[in-house]
Scaffold this motif. Sequence first.
Motif, PDB file in Angstrom:
ATOM      1  N   VAL A 133       0.835  -1.201   0.000  1.00 55.99           N
ATOM      2  CA  VAL A 133       0.000   0.000   0.000  1.00 55.99           C
ATOM      3  C   VAL A 133       0.873   1.256   0.000  1.00 55.99           C
ATOM      4  O   VAL A 133       0.598   2.215  -0.736  1.00 55.99           O
ATOM      5  CB  VAL A 133      -0.988  -0.020   1.184  1.00 55.99           C
ATOM      6  N   ALA A 134       1.930   1.255   0.789  1.00 60.37           N
ATOM      7  CA  ALA A 134       2.846   2.411   0.811  1.00 60.37           C
ATOM      8  C   ALA A 134       3.482   2.620  -0.559  1.00 60.37           C
ATOM      9  O   ALA A 134       3.602   3.765  -1.027  1.00 60.37           O
ATOM     10  CB  ALA A 134       3.917   2.213   1.874  1.00 60.37           C
ATOM     11  N   GLU A 135       3.883   1.537  -1.217  1.00 61.75           N
ATOM     12  CA  GLU A 135       4.473   1.640  -2.556  1.00 61.75           C
ATOM     13  C   GLU A 135       3.456   2.172  -3.560  1.00 61.75           C
ATOM     14  O   GLU A 135       3.790   2.989  -4.431  1.00 61.75           O
ATOM     15  CB  GLU A 135       4.996   0.280  -3.003  1.00 61.75           C
ATOM     16  N   LEU A 136       2.211   1.721  -3.452  1.00 64.74           N
ATOM     17  CA  LEU A 136       1.171   2.190  -4.370  1.00 64.74           C
ATOM     18  C   LEU A 136       0.885   3.671  -4.158  1.00 64.74           C
ATOM     19  O   LEU A 136       0.729   4.418  -5.127  1.00 64.74           O
ATOM     20  CB  LEU A 136      -0.100   1.358  -4.205  1.00 64.74           C
ATOM     21  N   ARG A 137       0.840   4.099  -2.902  1.00 61.72           N
ATOM     22  CA  ARG A 137       0.647   5.532  -2.635  1.00 61.72           C
ATOM     23  C   ARG A 137       1.769   6.360  -3.273  1.00 61.72           C
ATOM     24  O   ARG A 137       1.530   7.424  -3.827  1.00 61.72           O
ATOM     25  CB  ARG A 137       0.602   5.786  -1.131  1.00 61.72           C
ATOM     26  N   GLU A 138       2.980   5.853  -3.169  1.00 62.40           N
ATOM     27  CA  GLU A 138       4.125   6.561  -3.752  1.00 62.40           C
ATOM     28  C   GLU A 138       3.992   6.648  -5.271  1.00 62.40           C
ATOM     29  O   GLU A 138       4.219   7.703  -5.871  1.00 62.40           O
ATOM     30  CB  GLU A 138       5.409   5.839  -3.364  1.00 62.40           C
ATOM     31  N   ARG A 139       3.616   5.537  -5.904  1.00 59.02           N
ATOM     32  CA  ARG A 139       3.460   5.523  -7.367  1.00 59.02           C
ATOM     33  C   ARG A 139       2.353   6.484  -7.814  1.00 59.02           C
ATOM     34  O   ARG A 139       2.510   7.215  -8.786  1.00 59.02           O
ATOM     35  CB  ARG A 139       3.110   4.121  -7.862  1.00 59.02           C
ATOM     36  N   VAL A 140       1.235   6.440  -7.103  1.00 65.54           N
ATOM     37  CA  VAL A 140       0.118   7.316  -7.461  1.00 65.54           C
ATOM     38  C   VAL A 140       0.516   8.777  -7.247  1.00 65.54           C
ATOM     39  O   VAL A 140       0.237   9.638  -8.079  1.00 65.54           O
ATOM     40  CB  VAL A 140      -1.145   6.945  -6.667  1.00 65.54           C
ATOM     41  N   GLY A 141       1.184   9.055  -6.143  1.00 64.51           N
ATOM     42  CA  GLY A 141       1.630  10.409  -5.856  1.00 64.51           C
ATOM     43  C   GLY A 141       2.582  10.956  -6.904  1.00 64.51           C
ATOM     44  O   GLY A 141       2.584  12.153  -7.198  1.00 64.51           O
ATOM     45  N   ALA A 142       3.377  10.077  -7.493  1.00 66.54           N
ATOM     46  CA  ALA A 142       4.287  10.507  -8.557  1.00 66.54           C
ATOM     47  C   ALA A 142       3.510  10.992  -9.779  1.00 66.54           C
ATOM     48  O   ALA A 142       3.991  11.828 -10.536  1.00 66.54           O
ATOM     49  CB  ALA A 142       5.225   9.364  -8.942  1.00 66.54           C
TER      50      ALA A 142
END
Length: 85
Positions: free
Chosen positions: A59-68
């Motif tokens: 979930v943390a990785e997905l948030r980072e990808r979406v935030g990018a």
Amino acid sequence: MTDVAEDVEAALLAHPAVARLDDAFTSYLPGRRVVGVRVAGRVGVAVVLRLGRPIPDVVAELRERVGAVTGPAPVDVVVADLVDA
């Protein structure tokens, strides 16, 4: 030219732990729906994950990808289901 929702969709589907997107959120574009993504102030994404990795890490990785893709907007991640890897 792609829409932000389509860019978010691509970023999510490129993650190896994401099996597919879920229809808990949907963006409606001209002639197309982007299932699993809502971009409206806050960003909402709904995913089905493959088992094998700790869910909070993914979930943390997905948030980072979406935030990018979306910038500093808050990102809500719904893990709608899990499937065997």
